[in-house]
Structure formats: structure tokens, C-alpha cells
Write an enzyme that holds these catalytic residues in place. Structure first.
Site, mmCIF file in Angstrom:
data_model
loop_
_atom_site.group_PDB
_atom_site.id
_atom_site.type_symbol
_atom_site.label_atom_id
_atom_site.label_comp_id
_atom_site.label_asym_id
_atom_site.label_seq_id
_atom_site.Cartn_x
_atom_site.Cartn_y
_atom_site.Cartn_z
ATOM 1 N N SER A 117 37.681 36.037 49.431
ATOM 2 C CA SER A 117 38.513 35.204 48.571
ATOM 3 C C SER A 117 37.926 33.803 48.542
ATOM 4 O O SER A 117 37.411 33.314 49.555
ATOM 5 C CB SER A 117 39.937 35.151 49.133
ATOM 6 O OG SER A 117 40.656 34.080 48.537
ATOM 7 N N GLY A 175 39.552 42.722 39.835
ATOM 8 C CA GLY A 175 39.389 43.188 41.208
ATOM 9 C C GLY A 175 40.686 43.764 41.776
ATOM 10 O O GLY A 175 41.757 43.196 41.581
ATOM 11 N N GLN A 176 40.542 44.857 42.492
ATOM 12 C CA GLN A 176 41.703 45.471 43.161
ATOM 13 C C GLN A 176 42.330 44.508 44.159
ATOM 14 O O GLN A 176 43.505 44.619 44.491
ATOM 15 C CB GLN A 176 41.257 46.748 43.881
ATOM 16 C CG GLN A 176 42.402 47.520 44.518
ATOM 17 C CD GLN A 176 41.967 48.303 45.736
ATOM 18 O OE1 GLN A 176 40.936 48.978 45.712
ATOM 19 N NE2 GLN A 176 42.736 48.216 46.827
ATOM 20 N N LYS A 177 41.549 43.554 44.636
ATOM 21 C CA LYS A 177 42.076 42.549 45.570
ATOM 22 C C LYS A 177 43.389 41.953 45.045
ATOM 23 O O LYS A 177 44.314 41.694 45.806
ATOM 24 C CB LYS A 177 40.999 41.470 45.748
ATOM 25 C CG LYS A 177 41.453 40.096 46.095
ATOM 26 C CD LYS A 177 41.598 39.961 47.572
ATOM 27 C CE LYS A 177 41.918 38.577 48.071
ATOM 28 N NZ LYS A 177 42.384 37.603 47.141
ATOM 29 N N ASP A 178 43.444 41.721 43.731
ATOM 30 C CA ASP A 178 44.661 41.187 43.112
ATOM 31 C C ASP A 178 45.341 42.325 42.353
ATOM 32 O O ASP A 178 45.348 42.369 41.125
ATOM 33 C CB ASP A 178 44.298 40.034 42.173
ATOM 34 C CG ASP A 178 43.602 38.916 42.931
ATOM 35 O OD1 ASP A 178 44.286 38.169 43.635
ATOM 36 O OD2 ASP A 178 42.364 38.818 42.846
ATOM 37 N N ARG A 219 39.511 31.269 48.581
ATOM 38 C CA ARG A 219 40.341 30.416 49.440
ATOM 39 C C ARG A 219 40.019 30.583 50.929
ATOM 40 O O ARG A 219 40.511 29.802 51.745
ATOM 41 C CB ARG A 219 41.823 30.700 49.195
ATOM 42 C CG ARG A 219 42.300 30.235 47.829
ATOM 43 C CD ARG A 219 43.807 30.329 47.711
ATOM 44 N NE ARG A 219 44.268 29.603 46.538
ATOM 45 C CZ ARG A 219 44.588 30.170 45.363
ATOM 46 N NH1 ARG A 219 44.497 31.465 45.216
ATOM 47 N NH2 ARG A 219 45.001 29.425 44.368
ATOM 48 N N HIS A 229 33.559 38.684 43.245
ATOM 49 C CA HIS A 229 33.346 38.412 41.824
ATOM 50 C C HIS A 229 32.066 39.103 41.335
ATOM 51 O O HIS A 229 32.027 39.692 40.262
ATOM 52 C CB HIS A 229 33.162 36.909 41.579
ATOM 53 C CG HIS A 229 34.333 36.061 41.976
ATOM 54 N ND1 HIS A 229 34.287 35.172 43.021
ATOM 55 C CD2 HIS A 229 35.578 35.952 41.457
ATOM 56 C CE1 HIS A 229 35.454 34.546 43.119
ATOM 57 N NE2 HIS A 229 36.257 35.005 42.189
ATOM 58 N N GLN A 237 47.978 41.810 39.687
ATOM 59 C CA GLN A 237 47.351 41.248 38.487
ATOM 60 C C GLN A 237 46.740 42.373 37.650
ATOM 61 O O GLN A 237 46.869 42.390 36.420
ATOM 62 C CB GLN A 237 46.282 40.247 38.907
ATOM 63 C CG GLN A 237 45.466 39.689 37.784
ATOM 64 C CD GLN A 237 44.631 38.506 38.257
ATOM 65 O OE1 GLN A 237 45.130 37.416 38.429
ATOM 66 N NE2 GLN A 237 43.346 38.723 38.483
ATOM 67 N N LEU A 296 32.240 31.511 43.169
ATOM 68 C CA LEU A 296 31.947 32.944 43.163
ATOM 69 C C LEU A 296 31.494 33.438 44.534
ATOM 70 O O LEU A 296 30.715 32.785 45.228
ATOM 71 C CB LEU A 296 30.864 33.248 42.120
ATOM 72 C CG LEU A 296 31.199 32.846 40.682
ATOM 73 C CD1 LEU A 296 30.086 33.312 39.731
ATOM 74 C CD2 LEU A 296 32.549 33.382 40.230
HETATM 75 P P1 AMP Z 1 39.531 34.531 40.761
HETATM 76 O O1 AMP Z 1 38.313 33.719 40.565
HETATM 77 O O2 AMP Z 1 40.131 34.416 42.114
HETATM 78 O O3 AMP Z 1 40.541 34.376 39.649
HETATM 79 O O4 AMP Z 1 39.072 36.055 40.671
HETATM 80 C C1 AMP Z 1 38.401 36.542 39.543
HETATM 81 C C2 AMP Z 1 38.324 38.034 39.612
HETATM 82 O O5 AMP Z 1 37.640 38.434 40.798
HETATM 83 C C3 AMP Z 1 39.725 38.702 39.677
HETATM 84 O O6 AMP Z 1 39.714 39.869 38.883
HETATM 85 C C4 AMP Z 1 39.850 39.043 41.130
HETATM 86 O O7 AMP Z 1 40.700 40.144 41.378
HETATM 87 C C5 AMP Z 1 38.415 39.394 41.480
HETATM 88 N N1 AMP Z 1 38.201 39.294 42.928
HETATM 89 C C6 AMP Z 1 38.496 38.235 43.729
HETATM 90 N N2 AMP Z 1 38.233 38.549 45.017
HETATM 91 C C7 AMP Z 1 37.777 39.823 45.017
HETATM 92 C C8 AMP Z 1 37.335 40.731 46.042
HETATM 93 N N3 AMP Z 1 37.320 40.371 47.321
HETATM 94 N N4 AMP Z 1 36.944 41.952 45.673
HETATM 95 C C9 AMP Z 1 36.948 42.340 44.364
HETATM 96 N N5 AMP Z 1 37.351 41.541 43.360
HETATM 97 C C10 AMP Z 1 37.757 40.302 43.678
#
Ligand code: AMP
Length: 391
Positions: A257, A219-222, A259, A87, A225, A83
Site C-alpha cells: 500500500s 486491485g483485489q486489495k480494495d 500508505r 499497481h 472498490q 506506485l
Molecule cells: P491507489 O493508487 O491506492 O488508488 O490504487 C490504484 C489501484 O491499485 C487500485 O485498483 C488498487 O486496488 C490497486 N492496488 C493498490 N494496492 C494494491 C496491491 N497491494 N495489490 C494489488 N493491487 C493494488
């Protein structure tokens, strides 16, 4: 100067199972978060965690049923752990808009192709719980809306719980129960990662059925999705509201991210070009430009101007090659492509999204740099609708 190249990619399979069904307050890394044989046989320490940890569905269902009866409003945030503030921003919104919040931490095997990073995906269980606790404490201390709301549990299921019948296949021809959303799931990210959105739609359907949340946070980041999940919720009449939360960024603009930790310092400096390129294109749109080609070119231009990859010391970054997978202009609701010869409809706005492969550094200077892998980064900006303007 950072070199830029164009390229596409492909995919394939993976799996393994885990068992055990408990609700615990364990501090130990749950077995689903490892990919070794230990996933099959977990032991659990008795140390207390800040929230109940649900490893299986029935105890969670019990709790959820009780909440229904009590008229609680439940928000849900699905994550793969590791996280960061992106997140946590979803969790903050969920706490503000609901009485009770659940967070899932599950690294979903069916969305990783065989060559991708399932085995090495960052796992930071203890840290994740600590961060969630901190967010909850801050929320409780705030005078904002719903300051009495709480994180009621972390759902950290085993792979066997999430895929109870067949092992989770990430082979495109593999057997199993899958949810596919087409053509949305085959475009852009789906074109570079063909099983990705099948895995996402499948695991989110399972999670939504388990959680029965009033609101789910993404998140708008994805962005693709988000659009896909909204489509899925609509088409399958899933009784939940999808809330999309703005991208959290590092101070220099890089989208947060899990990553990013793979990048290392020098590539991290260069990776900022991705957000700069998107911001430059958005600035052009905001200055009145509507032509698709000109907007995308504004982003390409930034990649081509090495001088924009300046580091704090004034030197060019240029540690590695950045390969642009795509820079795409899309309709906001369908992610349908806006071709170069067309214009953005200013009443609707658009999404400009991009993906790049960050190659290992050209000349490694440390052990960490010698072991570097290719890192794929994605980002996007919204080109906001403008009232009263026409094409
Ligand atoms: P993940 O753990 O990568 O699957 O992400 C879980 C959730 O967090 C997803 O809805 C992502 O879009 C969101 N998320 C990841 N990075 C960001 C970010 N930088 N800003 C906002 N939401 C994010």
C-alpha cells in the site's frame, strides 16, 4: 504485546483547483500532485519523459479516437501515484491483455475527508514514471502475450480538469456532480469513510468517460472498490470490462500500500498481524469450517494473541495499539453481511475483509516516531467457492 481495540470513525471536507492544459514530456512534478498554491501556475521543463503526459482531455480523446479507428484494444489503470508493485501488477496484466495501455495518476480530492491525508499523500512522480518504463521494458522483452503492447500515455490531469465546474467538495452535503452507489458505498469502508466511495465512483466515472477503455484494472486489495466499480459499470451500462487482479504482498504477507511508508519500522513489524489474522481465518474455512462466527473469531484470535506479532529477533513487536475498525464476512457479489449466526455457502464462497487503525508508537525512540500519525490499513482474503459442497 500489541494492544487491540475496537472503534469507528467519521469524516468531512476539502479542496482547491488547478489549471493548465498541456500534453508534455515533462519530468517536473505536475502541479496537480501538489496541494500548494503552485498548483495554480505550473511551469514545465523540457526534459523528456518515457511516455506522453496528458494533462487535459482533448489531446487524449484525439489519440483514443485514432485507436478506435485502428481497432486497438485499450487497457486502463487508475492510480493515485506513489506506485508500488501492486499497481505495477495491474499494469502488467493490462499490457498482457491489450494492445495499448494508459495509466492515470491523480490524487482525487473528493475521496479524502478533511481529517484525512490528502495534503501529505505520498508523491513520487519521477519514480513512478521510471517504474512504469521498467515494467514496459520488461514486458517488451518477454515472450508472453501481446509483448508488442505499450503504455501509450500517463494521464495526470489537474484538479480543474477533473472538476471543471465546481470546486471538488468532499463535504457530504457539498454541491457538485456526484455518482453514488448505495447501499454498497455506505457499508464497511463506506461506514467508516462516508464520502469515500462517492469520491471513488465519481472520479472513476469521469476517468472511464475520458479513457473509453476496453478493460479497466483494479486491485483485489480494495475489494469493496472492485465490487462497487463492477456494480457501477453494470448499472450505468459503461462499455468496459472490469478486471480484478490479486493483491500483491510483501514477503511477510503485508498487503502493499502507498500508505505503508507512514508506518515506520517498528509499526511495520506489528502491522503484519492484519494479514496473518485474515490468513488464519481463511485456513479455518479451507479446513471445512463454514460458521460465520467461528471464521471471524479465528481472525480476532490472532489479534488477541500477542505472540503472533513476533519480530525477526524473536521479541514481541508491541510498539503500538492496533484498533480494529471491522472484520467482516461478506457475500462475494454484493458485499452483503453474512451474520455471525449464518454459515458461508460453500458454493458461493465469501469475502473476509478487515480494517485497522495503527496508532502512533507508545514510546517514541526517534524523531520520525515522535511525528507519527494514525495509519489506517485494509486487507481482505477470498474464501473460494468449493465445488459440490453444501451448507
Ligand atoms: P491507489 O493508487 O491506492 O488508488 O490504487 C490504484 C489501484 O491499485 C487500485 O485498483 C488498487 O486496488 C490497486 N492496488 C493498490 N494496492 C494494491 C496491491 N497491494 N495489490 C494489488 N493491487 C493494488
Amino acid at each position: 504485546m500489541t494492544r487491540v481495540a475496537l472503534r469507528a470513525f467519521s469524516l468531512c471536507a476539502l479542496t482547491r483547483l488547478g489549471t493548465r492544459q498541456i500534453v508534455s514530456h515533462s519530468r517536473r512534478l505536475p502541479t496537480h500532485l501538489t496541494t500548494s498554491a503552485s498548483r495554480w501556475t505550473s511551469t514545465v521543463s523540457e526534459a523528456q519523459t518515457p511516455f506522453p503526459i496528458f494533462r487535459d482531455v482533448p489531446p487524449l480523446r484525439e489519440m483514443r479516437k485514432k485507436m478506435f479507428r485502428e481497432g486497438k484494444e485499450v487497457g486502463f489503470v487508475a492510480t493515485m501515484g506513489a506506485l508500488h508493485d501492486g499497481h505495477l501488477s495491474l499494469v502488467r496484466h493490462a499490457l498482457q491483455e491489450n494492445t495499448d495501455v494508459f495509466v492515470s495518476i491523480f490524487v482525487n480530492p473528493t475521496q479524502f475527508a478533511a481529517h484525512e491525508d490528502l495534503d501529505s499523500y505520498p508523491k513520487t512522480w519521477e519514480d513512478d514514471l521510471r517504474k512504469l518504463k521498467q515494467v514496459q521494458d520488461e514486458h517488451a522483452a518477454s515472450s508472453g502475450p501481446n509483448s508488442g503492447s505499450k503504455i501509450r500515455g500517463v494521464f495526470a490531469p489537474t484538479v480543474k480538469v477533473m472538476y471543471p465546474t465546481l470546486p471538488p467538495s468532499s463535504d457530504i452535503a457539498g454541491s457538485g456532480s456526484f455518482v453514488t452507489i448505495t447501499p454498497l458505498g455506505n457499508q464497511l469502508e463506506g461506514s467508516s469513510r462516508p464520502i469515500f466511495f462517492r469520491g471513488v465512483a465519481t472520479v472513476c466515472t469521469k476517468l472511464f468517460n475520458i479513457m473509453q477503455a476496453d478493460r479497466v484494472y483494479f486491485g483485489q486489495k480494495d475489494i469493496q472498490q472492485c465490487v462497487l466499480i463492477k456494480r457501477m459499470v453494470k448499472d450505468f451500462h459503461i462499455p468496459t470490462e472490469v478486471r480484478v487482479i490479486p493483491t500483491s504482498r510483501e514477503p511477510d504477507g503485508l498487503a502493499m500500500s502507498s500508505r505503508n511508508v507512514y508506518l515506520g519500522e517498528r509499526r511495520r513489524q506489528d502491522a503484519v498481524v492484519l494479514s496473518r489474522a485474515l490468513f488464519a481465518a481463511r485456513d479455518l474455512y479451507n479446513s471445512g469450517e463454514l460458521r460465520g462466527k467461528m471464521i471471524r473469531n479465528a481472525a480476532y484470535d490472532v489479534f488477541n494473541q500477542g505472540s503472533l506479532v513476533k519480530r525477526k529477533d524473536g521479541q514481541l513487536g508491541g510498539s503500538c495499539q492496533l484498533e480494529i475498525d471491522y472484520i467482516a464476512l461478506s457475500e462475494p457479489d454484493s458485499m452483503g453481511m453474512i451474520p455471525d449466526f449464518a454459515k458461508v455457502d460453500p458454493r458461493r464462497g465469501a469475502i473476509l475483509s478487515a480494517a485497522v487503525y495503527v496508532q502512533p508508537v507508545d514510546e517514541p525512540r526517534s524523531e520520525e516516531e515522535v511525528g507519527q500519525r494514525v495509519v489506517r490499513l485494509i486487507d481482505n482474503v477470498i474464501l473460494e467457492p468449493r465445488e459440490g459442497e453444501t451448507k
